[in-house]
Design an enzyme around this catalytic site. Sequence first.
Site, PDB file in Angstrom:
ATOM      1  N   ASP A  68      45.037  32.897  72.602  1.00  0.00           N
ATOM      2  CA  ASP A  68      46.039  33.933  72.340  1.00  0.00           C
ATOM      3  C   ASP A  68      45.388  35.307  72.422  1.00  0.00           C
ATOM      4  O   ASP A  68      44.196  35.462  72.166  1.00  0.00           O
ATOM      5  CB  ASP A  68      46.729  33.715  70.986  1.00  0.00           C
ATOM      6  CG  ASP A  68      45.742  33.669  69.851  1.00  0.00           C
ATOM      7  OD1 ASP A  68      44.748  32.928  69.971  1.00  0.00           O
ATOM      8  OD2 ASP A  68      45.923  34.389  68.844  1.00  0.00           O
ATOM      9  N   ASP A  70      45.384  39.465  71.662  1.00  0.00           N
ATOM     10  CA  ASP A  70      45.812  40.590  70.842  1.00  0.00           C
ATOM     11  C   ASP A  70      45.321  41.873  71.486  1.00  0.00           C
ATOM     12  O   ASP A  70      44.227  41.915  72.051  1.00  0.00           O
ATOM     13  CB  ASP A  70      45.209  40.485  69.440  1.00  0.00           C
ATOM     14  CG  ASP A  70      45.638  39.214  68.732  1.00  0.00           C
ATOM     15  OD1 ASP A  70      46.847  38.945  68.697  1.00  0.00           O
ATOM     16  OD2 ASP A  70      44.765  38.473  68.247  1.00  0.00           O
ATOM     17  N   ASP A 153      37.602  40.692  60.004  1.00  0.00           N
ATOM     18  CA  ASP A 153      36.852  39.795  59.122  1.00  0.00           C
ATOM     19  C   ASP A 153      35.384  39.594  59.497  1.00  0.00           C
ATOM     20  O   ASP A 153      34.499  39.749  58.656  1.00  0.00           O
ATOM     21  CB  ASP A 153      37.581  38.448  58.954  1.00  0.00           C
ATOM     22  CG  ASP A 153      38.100  37.860  60.256  1.00  0.00           C
ATOM     23  OD1 ASP A 153      37.797  38.416  61.330  1.00  0.00           O
ATOM     24  OD2 ASP A 153      38.809  36.832  60.199  1.00  0.00           O
TER      25      ASP A 153
HETATM   26  P1  ATP Z   1      41.849  31.930  66.729  1.00  0.00           P
HETATM   27  O1  ATP Z   1      40.897  31.386  67.690  1.00  0.00           O
HETATM   28  O2  ATP Z   1      42.210  30.986  65.679  1.00  0.00           O
HETATM   29  O3  ATP Z   1      43.052  32.594  67.327  1.00  0.00           O
HETATM   30  P2  ATP Z   1      41.295  34.593  65.861  1.00  0.00           P
HETATM   31  O4  ATP Z   1      40.083  35.236  65.277  1.00  0.00           O
HETATM   32  O5  ATP Z   1      41.767  35.118  67.161  1.00  0.00           O
HETATM   33  O6  ATP Z   1      41.002  33.056  65.940  1.00  0.00           O
HETATM   34  P3  ATP Z   1      43.819  35.415  64.867  1.00  0.00           P
HETATM   35  O7  ATP Z   1      44.569  34.939  63.683  1.00  0.00           O
HETATM   36  O8  ATP Z   1      44.410  35.292  66.209  1.00  0.00           O
HETATM   37  O9  ATP Z   1      42.447  34.641  64.802  1.00  0.00           O
HETATM   38  O10 ATP Z   1      43.409  36.926  64.558  1.00  0.00           O
HETATM   39  C1  ATP Z   1      43.103  37.870  65.548  1.00  0.00           C
HETATM   40  C2  ATP Z   1      42.109  38.881  64.994  1.00  0.00           C
HETATM   41  O11 ATP Z   1      42.632  39.534  63.850  1.00  0.00           O
HETATM   42  C3  ATP Z   1      40.789  38.291  64.526  1.00  0.00           C
HETATM   43  O12 ATP Z   1      39.894  38.072  65.584  1.00  0.00           O
HETATM   44  C4  ATP Z   1      40.305  39.339  63.546  1.00  0.00           C
HETATM   45  O13 ATP Z   1      39.760  40.442  64.215  1.00  0.00           O
HETATM   46  C5  ATP Z   1      41.601  39.774  62.888  1.00  0.00           C
HETATM   47  N1  ATP Z   1      41.887  38.966  61.688  1.00  0.00           N
HETATM   48  C6  ATP Z   1      42.581  37.794  61.633  1.00  0.00           C
HETATM   49  N2  ATP Z   1      42.652  37.343  60.379  1.00  0.00           N
HETATM   50  C7  ATP Z   1      41.999  38.232  59.623  1.00  0.00           C
HETATM   51  C8  ATP Z   1      41.738  38.325  58.217  1.00  0.00           C
HETATM   52  N3  ATP Z   1      42.150  37.386  57.378  1.00  0.00           N
HETATM   53  N4  ATP Z   1      41.034  39.393  57.776  1.00  0.00           N
HETATM   54  C9  ATP Z   1      40.609  40.360  58.628  1.00  0.00           C
HETATM   55  N5  ATP Z   1      40.818  40.317  59.947  1.00  0.00           N
HETATM   56  C10 ATP Z   1      41.510  39.277  60.444  1.00  0.00           C
HETATM   57 MG    MG Z   2      43.558  34.593  68.072  1.00  0.00          MG
END
Ligand code: ATP
Ligand code: MG
Length: 476
Positions: A68, A70, A153
Amino acid sequence: MIKALFERVLTRKSGVRREASGAKLGIRPEHMSKNAVYVCDRLQRAGFEAYIVGGAVRDALLGVEPKDFDVATNASPEDVKHEFRRAFIIGRRFRLVHVMFGDETIEVSTFRSNTVKAVEGGKAGGEVESDATGRITSDNVYGTQAEDAARRDFTINALYYDPTHDIVVDYLDGLKDVEKRTLRVIGKAETRYREDPVRMLRAIRLAVKLGCTIAPTTAKPINEHAALIKNVPPARLFDEVQKLLLSGHANATLAALRKHGLAEGLLPLLDLIYQQPGGQKFIELALDNTDRRVRENKPVSPAFLFASLLWHEVVKRWAEIEAAGENRIPALMQAMEEVIDGQRETITLPQRFAGVTREIWMMQPRFEQRTSKAALRMVEQARFRAAYDFLLLRAAAGEIEQELADWWTNFIESDPNIRQELINQRQRAQARHASPGAGATDGPGRRRRSRGGRGRTSREGGDGNSGESHDTSASG
Ligand code: ATP
Ligand code: MG
């Protein structure tokens, strides 16, 4: 609610901006979704900064295929919406924009800060609020890119990629951690876990998924702060647990969670399950099966998975209620409701899953009735496939006799015209071996338990999520 004027936030360093060439790091726009690249390009042409950020950049740098995407920008949600035909502002707490392209959604968020700013002549663009444990309950303050990086994070999650100009922006030494494959919390781990306890789960989930080691200062406080998970709203926890169970590394992740003391209080039932004879094997088989399907890009069903996770608790309650004098089927129904209710406080199983989960459970005793027309009708039911896969799993775990599962496998693989004959055969066999203990007793009122190991399965482990008929992932 206490306004968070924490020194921790004020003292958190934003870091120095460093730029690197994406190509040199081995990432190219082709590794990204073309829609995400388009969103960045479009916003940049409109005069804004825009970057792909977070998981997608991290995954690409680590050689994992991003799923995904962002985008982070200095454009306001209204500005973003203005640039795209199908764009929707969502969220009340922090507003972000979903830009839709067919079945892909690109999530675009405005740079945010969780620094409490003293703004001349009045309030900042919003407020950072937290509860008594330090958990942030509201943070909708817009900020600079450096602040946006610092509120994320992990260092490897705070990298920005500008696909138009081939630049990777790093404020917090995330690239060094990519190189070392280290997962490191930004700022002080204790504080960041208090702000949002879900970060502890994310640390473990991401480390397992990415094959990273968790930095000692990031890992150490987890055990001690595990109980904070209890403050997380159940719906959010459900999302996170679902993510980890459907990550393709569920077994390894659960093992790591337990190691860090996070399984307890998070999935309290998981502990109970692991303590029951047969329970652990059952869950491991279910999760192996799910992991395999995820890695093969096959659909998986959360309802099936939750049916598996909670099953042994249902079985235990079922036996207790039956022993107290209740009839078999009402006892099962009562046990199911108690178990579903019991986990509502910690992880809310959404109703859309709970319904299917119940159906899978309810069909289990009916598999024992092989001598009536009920068998023929059962095959027609919408959830038959899921319930049958569940039956295979129980057989593989040694919970029921393999022979019962094999009979059903044979039954459904047979021509519908032959099925009636199989039922007749079964009736004749039962009449011949009518003596108790002969092991051929079908029908309600009897539960057949096998003490023996698993037999040979035609589909080892049960194909827990197969078949269109129960692809409930689509309904979620
Ligand atoms: P995944 O592979 O599960 O998608 P991800 O890191 O991309 O992992 P997402 O939930 O898509 O997880 O979040 C996108 C981004 O938003 C993260 O990479 C991080 O920078 C930020 N983020 C997500 N959750 C948190 C949190 N709980 N606290 C701070 N930053 C967060
Ligand atoms: Mg993600």
